[in-house]
Design an enzyme around this catalytic site. Structure first.
Site, short mmCIF file in Angstrom:
data_model
loop_
_atom_site.label_atom_id
_atom_site.label_comp_id
_atom_site.label_asym_id
_atom_site.label_seq_id
_atom_site.Cartn_x
_atom_site.Cartn_y
_atom_site.Cartn_z
N ASP A 69 -35.54 83.70 5.82
CA ASP A 69 -34.72 84.90 5.89
C ASP A 69 -33.49 84.71 6.79
OD1 ASP A 69 -33.94 87.50 5.46
OD2 ASP A 69 -35.76 88.42 6.25
N LYS A 144 -39.01 81.05 -1.91
CA LYS A 144 -40.03 81.86 -1.25
C LYS A 144 -39.64 83.31 -1.45
CE LYS A 144 -41.92 83.11 3.27
NZ LYS A 144 -41.90 82.85 4.74
N ASP A 146 -40.50 87.19 -0.74
CA ASP A 146 -41.21 88.07 0.18
C ASP A 146 -41.41 89.46 -0.44
OD1 ASP A 146 -42.50 88.60 2.59
OD2 ASP A 146 -40.90 87.72 3.80
N TRP A 182 -48.45 88.58 1.08
CA TRP A 182 -49.32 88.78 2.26
C TRP A 182 -50.77 89.08 1.90
CZ3 TRP A 182 -45.62 93.28 3.00
CH2 TRP A 182 -44.32 92.81 3.22
N GLY A 183 -51.15 88.90 0.63
CA GLY A 183 -52.54 89.10 0.24
C GLY A 183 -52.98 90.53 0.12
N ARG A 199 -49.40 83.89 -1.10
CA ARG A 199 -49.96 84.17 0.21
C ARG A 199 -51.22 85.00 0.07
NH1 ARG A 199 -46.44 84.46 4.56
NH2 ARG A 199 -47.99 85.79 5.59
N ASP A 203 -48.78 87.26 8.06
CA ASP A 203 -48.06 86.16 8.70
C ASP A 203 -48.91 85.54 9.80
OD1 ASP A 203 -45.96 86.80 7.07
OD2 ASP A 203 -44.64 87.51 8.67
#
Length: 387
Positions: A69, A144, A146, A182-183, A199, A203
């Site tokens: 980022d 990646k 997010d 983030w699952g 993911r 984090d």
């Protein structure tokens, strides 16, 4: 009944892998976020590419240079093309990608499936085709993606990630697709047809407890990983200083047996000899990159002594085994029964210690690891003796 549904779903998803030819084994490389956060610029990225070569990390397999980022600033009002931050990246991302490629490495960028990134930079929602086209034009090799600031989109997580998957595929350029959700919605159950990795966790933080939390969650989804699609408990913290070298060795061992992405998160321009030795252990990396692509997992837990045994198969018919001491004191012994590994009680195996690079000899029926340090492991390759 629900349990059997998830099993069937895992088998179905294993067939529906994202078909972009990438991710046959977990990705390896470097990412800017864990150490630098938003304090990045093109000089840091160029120097990091040089350092990966100079340290031997690139030779060991770490070939992606991923800018996280804060690289973007805005969008052009007319074309809607995303504009790199002119202060940090005055030469532009195409020029930076060219430099990374000139060093024999691959180049990655970061974006977000919401209206803005976690740091408030422009997100890709609604601009997926435009952004993917620009990434391909810049010769980006990795994205990646997010999940911040997504609620105003009124779209499901899967829909938003599919939109970028399709946009990347439309470019005709193979771009590794790393989903950073983030699952929260159990992406391991659904994402094999969407991304090359996903993911499974929040984090990571550079602490022992955070590392354990993430790998324990990731272990729940072991059966959903396979070539072209791997579970991701987040990036490596080795070298950032929040854990001991022994804990970092455990970190590397667990990420490797779990077929997790190996993405370095420290400043490799100033990496210590000890951290470098952990990251470049060729025998441990070989476990992670084994072409069978089966995620190793916990097979036995001793709650009384706070020890565990992790294991997984390798393509040559051997097994990788970790005897893991989670306790704050030395574990006198950890017994590995070969029947727990799928062999019979009379099986004889050759055992090699992957951290010591040492053959330990032949053992029949079982193996005992002695005096494992607090927060430490013994990582072993066990190969049946053909009689």
């Amino acid at each position: 009944m629900l349990f059997f549904f998830f099993i069937l779903l895992g088998l179905f998803n294993s067939i529906l892998s994202l078909d972009n030819g990438l991710g046959k084994t977990p990705q390896m490389g470097w990412n800017s976020w864990n150490h630098f956060g938003c304090n990045i610029n093109e000089t840091v990225i160029r120097q990091t590419a040089d350092a990966l070569i100079a340290t031997g990390l690139a030779k060991a397999g770490y070939n992606y240079i991923n800018v996280d980022d804060c690289w973007a600033s805005s969008r052009d009002p007319q074309t809607k093309f995303i504009i790199p931050d002119p202060n940090g990246f005055p030469s532009g991302m195409a020029s930076l990608a060219d430099y990374v490629h000139s060093r024999g490495l691959l180049f990655g960028l970061y974006s977000d499936a919401g209206i803005s990134t976690c740091a408030g930079r422009p997100g890709s929602y609604g601009y997926e085709e435009i952004d993917a086209h620009i990434y391909a034009q810049w010769k980006v090799d990795y994205l990646k993606y997010d999940n911040c600031n997504s609620k105003p989109t009124n779209k499901t997580i899967k829909e938003r990630y599919e939109r970028m998957r399709d946009a990347l595929n439309h470019t005709g350029r193979p771009i590794f697709y790393s989903a950073c959700e983030w699952g929260e919605m159990l992406p391991a159950l659904w994402f094999r047809s969407v991304a090359n990795s996903w993911r499974t966790t929040p984090d990571i933080i550079d602490t022992w407890l955070s590392m354990l939390f993430n790998i324990d969650i990731n272990d729940l989804f072991a059966d959903y990983a396979a070539p072209h699609g791997f579970n991701d408990p987040d990036m490596l913290e080795i070298g950032n200083g929040g854990m001991t070298l022994n804990e970092y060795r455990t970190h590397m061992s667990l990420w490797s047996i779990a077929k997790s992405p190996l993405l370095i998160g420290c400043d490799v321009r100033n990496i210590s000899k000890e951290s470098l030795e952990i990251l470049t252990n060729s025998e441990v990396i070989a476990v992670n990159q084994d072409p069978l692509g089966v995620q190793g997992k916990k097979i036995r837990i001793d709650l009384d002594h706070d020890t565990e045994i992790w294991a997984g198969p390798l393509v040559d018919g051997s097994k990788v085994v970790i005897t893991f001491n989670r306790a704050d004191n030395i574990a006198d012994k950890i017994l590995v029964l070969f029947t727990d590994l799928g062999w019979n009680s009379t099986t004889t195996v050759n055992i090699r210690d992957l951290w010591l690079h040492k053959d330990l000899g032949e053992f029949k029926g079982n193996y005992t690891a002695y005096n494992i340090e607090s927060h430490g492991v013994q990582m072993l390759k066990m190969t049946p003796v053909m009689l």
